[in-house]
Scaffold this active site. Structure first.
Site, PDB file in Angstrom:
ATOM      1  N   LEU A  13       0.821  -1.210   0.000  1.00 32.79           N
ATOM      2  CA  LEU A  13       0.000   0.000   0.000  1.00 32.79           C
ATOM      3  C   LEU A  13       0.855   1.259   0.000  1.00 32.79           C
ATOM      4  O   LEU A  13       2.028   1.231   0.371  1.00 32.79           O
ATOM      5  CB  LEU A  13      -0.906   0.009   1.231  1.00 32.79           C
ATOM      6  CG  LEU A  13      -1.986  -1.063   1.303  1.00 32.79           C
ATOM      7  CD1 LEU A  13      -2.672  -1.031   2.669  1.00 32.79           C
ATOM      8  CD2 LEU A  13      -2.989  -0.907   0.175  1.00 32.79           C
ATOM      9  N   SER A  14       0.245   2.363  -0.363  1.00 33.30           N
ATOM     10  CA  SER A  14       0.888   3.667  -0.251  1.00 33.30           C
ATOM     11  C   SER A  14       1.280   3.884   1.211  1.00 33.30           C
ATOM     12  O   SER A  14       0.507   3.571   2.123  1.00 33.30           O
ATOM     13  CB  SER A  14      -0.093   4.755  -0.704  1.00 33.30           C
ATOM     14  OG  SER A  14       0.487   6.026  -0.599  1.00 33.30           O
ATOM     15  N   ALA A  15       2.489   4.363   1.442  1.00 31.82           N
ATOM     16  CA  ALA A  15       3.039   4.642   2.776  1.00 31.82           C
ATOM     17  C   ALA A  15       3.397   3.378   3.559  1.00 31.82           C
ATOM     18  O   ALA A  15       3.580   3.426   4.772  1.00 31.82           O
ATOM     19  CB  ALA A  15       2.112   5.541   3.596  1.00 31.82           C
ATOM     20  N   GLY A  17       6.192   1.819   3.086  1.00 27.43           N
ATOM     21  CA  GLY A  17       7.635   1.855   3.259  1.00 27.43           C
ATOM     22  C   GLY A  17       8.432   1.377   2.058  1.00 27.43           C
ATOM     23  O   GLY A  17       9.637   1.149   2.163  1.00 27.43           O
ATOM     24  N   LYS A  18       7.791   1.234   0.917  1.00 23.05           N
ATOM     25  CA  LYS A  18       8.454   0.715  -0.281  1.00 23.05           C
ATOM     26  C   LYS A  18       9.637   1.564  -0.717  1.00 23.05           C
ATOM     27  O   LYS A  18      10.735   1.044  -0.951  1.00 23.05           O
ATOM     28  CB  LYS A  18       7.458   0.601  -1.448  1.00 23.05           C
ATOM     29  CG  LYS A  18       6.323  -0.364  -1.221  1.00 23.05           C
ATOM     30  CD  LYS A  18       5.338  -0.375  -2.367  1.00 23.05           C
ATOM     31  CE  LYS A  18       4.710   0.954  -2.676  1.00 23.05           C
ATOM     32  NZ  LYS A  18       3.885   1.530  -1.605  1.00 23.05           N
ATOM     33  N   SER A  86       1.577  -1.521  -7.302  1.00 24.34           N
ATOM     34  CA  SER A  86       1.261  -2.679  -8.160  1.00 24.34           C
ATOM     35  C   SER A  86       0.197  -3.560  -7.499  1.00 24.34           C
ATOM     36  O   SER A  86       0.492  -4.670  -7.069  1.00 24.34           O
ATOM     37  CB  SER A  86       2.518  -3.458  -8.534  1.00 24.34           C
ATOM     38  OG  SER A  86       3.336  -3.772  -7.447  1.00 24.34           O
TER      39      SER A  86
END
Length: 184
Positions: A13-15, A17-18, A86
């Site tokens: 998900l967004s945020a 930590g990717k 993705s």
């Protein structure tokens, strides 16, 4: 060394930590003398995929473009670290096939939605909940978690250093490795 390069595909998900993990992994690889390039979702959207929106078809095309770039990097002997939401399994599987299954390492950042929302550095979750952003993954659009990722981290429970160490340990033990030891 050309046969050595792989793609680390960070999804979540967004945020979750990717991007933070992607750059930390790039530093860890560089410390071992390994060349890599980070393909961050936000940067990709401003460059390679600036003509795309967030519909299902546009997301699929974005993933296709990034996977092709990863394949090109790997062919040139450079590791690719893709940090993208993705959200759909079939798109990630297509990316795996494009890159080559033996070069593709899926890393799932399974950070809970509540944690991602609390982090919300750009205010995107707040805007999505207010209805200002359509097709926002985790709120108004689905995220299909990987069924069998090579690695899985909850970045609320594991430190960045632990995530990097576990990833390099997998690379040292797996078909991608062993990675060169520190060349300093």
């Amino acid at each position: 060394m050309k046969d050595y390069a792989h793609t680390l595909w960070l999804t979540g998900l967004s945020a979750s930590g990717k991007t933070t993990l992607a750059y930390a992994l790039a530093e860890a690889l560089a410390a071992r003398g390994v060349t890599s390039e980070v393909l961050d979702g936000d940067a990709v959207r401003q460059e390679l995929s600036r003509d795309l929106g967030f519909s299902r078809d546009d997301r699929r095309e974005n993933i296709r473009r990034v996977a092709h770039r990863c394949r090109q990097l790997n062919a040139a002997g450079t590791w690719a670290i893709a940090a993208l939401i993705s959200p759909y399994r079939d798109d990630r599987e297509q990316a795996r096939q494009t890159v080559g299954a033996s070069r593709f390492i899926e890393v799932y950042l399974a950070t809970p939605l509540t944690v991602c929302e609390a982090r919300d550095p750009k205010g995107l979750y707040r805007r999505a909940r207010a209805g200002d952003i359509a097709h926002f993954t985790g709120i108004s659009d689905a995220y299909e978690a990987p069924l069998n990722p090579d690695l899985q981290f909850d970045t609320a429970a594991r430190s960045l250093a632990q995530c990097v160490a576990a990833t390099t340990q997998l690379l040292d033990a797996g078909s991608a490795g062993p990675l060169p030891k520190d060349v300093r």
